[in-house]
Design an enzyme around this catalytic site. Sequence first.
Site, short mmCIF file in Angstrom:
data_model
loop_
_atom_site.label_atom_id
_atom_site.label_comp_id
_atom_site.label_asym_id
_atom_site.label_seq_id
_atom_site.Cartn_x
_atom_site.Cartn_y
_atom_site.Cartn_z
CD GLU A 237 -9.23 -12.76 9.16
OE1 GLU A 237 -9.08 -13.96 9.42
OE2 GLU A 237 -9.28 -12.31 8.00
CB CYS B 238 -9.32 -13.89 4.03
SG CYS B 238 -9.07 -15.66 3.93
CG ASN C 98 -3.95 -15.11 5.18
OD1 ASN C 98 -3.47 -15.68 6.15
ND2 ASN C 98 -5.19 -15.31 4.78
CD GLU C 99 -5.83 -19.62 4.62
OE1 GLU C 99 -6.77 -19.48 3.81
OE2 GLU C 99 -5.97 -20.18 5.72
#
Length: 659
Positions: free
Chosen positions: A35, A228, A363-364
């Site tokens: 990331e 994120c 993603n989350e």
Amino acid sequence: MALSLTVSAQSHVMEVNTKKLGAPIQPTMYGLFFEDINYAADGGLYGELVKNRSFEFPDRLMGWEPFGKFEVEDDGPFERCPHYVKLEWPGHKERRSGLSNDGFFGIGLKQGEDYRFSVWAKAPQGNGKIIVQFIDRATMGEKQEFAEAKIDIASKDWKKYQVVMKSPRTIDKAQLRIFLDGQNTVCLEHVSLFPVNTFKNRENGMRRDLAQALADEHPGLLRFPGGCIVEGVDLATRYQWKNTIGPVENRPLNENRWEYTFPYRFYPDYFQTYGLGFFEFFQLSEDIGAEPLPVLNVGMSCQFQNWNDESAHVPYDQLQPYIQDCLDLIEFANGPADSEWGKKRAEMGHPEPFNMKYIGVGNEQWDDLYFKRLEPFVKAIRAKYPNIQIVGTSGPDSEGEMFQKGWAAMKAQKADLVDEHFYRPENWFLATPDAKEKYGNCGALRYDSYDRKGPKVFAGEYACHGKGKKWNHYEASILEAGFMTGMERNADVVFMTAYAPLFAHVEGWQWRPDLIWYDNTRMFKSVSYYVQQMYAMNKGTNVLSMTMGKQPVAGLEGQDGLHASTVFDAKSGEIIIKVVNTSKQAQPITVNLNGIKGERTAQTITLCHNGSMDDENTLDQPEKITPKDGSLKLEAGKKNTVLNDEVPAMSFRLYKVKK
Ligand code: AHR
């Protein structure tokens, strides 16, 4: 002979069944998660040394120090990066016009290394000249410059110029200075400086030492680009892969969402140039032998920033462009070179498909907002690309209501894999009674009770976040090693894993711990890196049953902090036993290798540290704690080969025995 079989009263006896092969271990079992956080891309893995090379930062001259007569113009040759700098004669021979660049926390150069300076330029009156220098403003010597090149900008039209400059010094914080030589105006755009010696010697390449560290990890998987970062603080700043391909000069800038995420660590100069874009991620995956796992936006901005505010996410009836992004990406990666998106890949130098097998969507994310949005993505991907495996997410928690809801939704939608994230304290990793009460089945026990019929697990981000000690201290790494025996034992359900995050610049981090740290000229591998490497390089092909008192070796009561798992590797014919001692005392062990007989010599690799449990590797002591090779004689018992050993306190040891 009888003597060597004597087992001390306290020895922990473990049984391994070497005859019956258990679940296959997926080649993707131990992977990496990249990331762009902590200056992982620009200022990190991506080899570019110039910050704000295209003058596209909102403050057009951020990172630059201009002097003399200069102007920022916006009608440059690259549509999506239109800004450039015009340098004019300042009107007196004793004056100068130019600018210098600070790089990312300085420009790191190494003695004897070649650096490729390149610039797009034009000289409206013809015959412009510039001088390019590496300078050290902190020098006590006479001259600031320690390398110099002159470039004639002959053309009135935009053209790329380049020159290779050798650095006579190693320096962490040099600057790049460019100034006019003569009176003719020169316009400069996309000012770039790369080491020639990048990973695989590519012009738009990766910093060699960092990329090599990835290859040396032997990852089976590379998840990218986040995290994120996929979502952005808002939809406008989400990661858009289509902006990251094609000529680097024309890739538009994006804000990095980690700029201001943590109020105690602001980085106003953190942007994404996308020089390291999706083509480069696929190529890197191929170079390091990892399956690519791109993650795409599901029509949602970061829920941590926006929670369940529907207005921050894409309306349900407007998801089509996002779904199309997924379908187009699959074509970009795998389509024939004459398909619309496959052609773009081929034009970038890779006519063969990348053979991508997995796609992450979201993603989350959590709750119905996500589940409802995911549905049409799954439908469209399944319809067009039934062989692509879809990775959904169970959100940011490792357990609890939100997590359960996530898993239920992923099962209902028949996701192939579920991406789980857990940054948890020591007691979670040790599955202590208080942790079990709080979290349920955690630590090495986590996967023992997972549903075998549902989607497979991708433990996509995890690390031991020490209580009050969020750094890469030794203890955390050993606890991670113990926990990983549980993932390995459950390889029938855990198909992929990745520690997180991957990279951190020592001067620019937002999140700890991280696998690999660096400044501008040096790097070090954390102890957790070595733990991951020990697993990845010894993952084997099949699980073997291993028990202590008929139970898994998972630090249970009476097991004195021991965690263990065993695999067989069909390629090398080896039985590989991993034992982690998470207790503060050395523990004697006896492992009965049922199914093989006679004496053997095991090769061992041990990660052990006699100093403080808070110790870690550092730039100055990069190899303070590293695994060490050794060997151990195994004995011939009456029925089987027997491994007797004493595993040091707080250590991770693996044994390789030829079957
Ligand atoms: O790795 C850092 C962040 O942790 C990731 O962006 C996110 O997925 C998780 O919350």
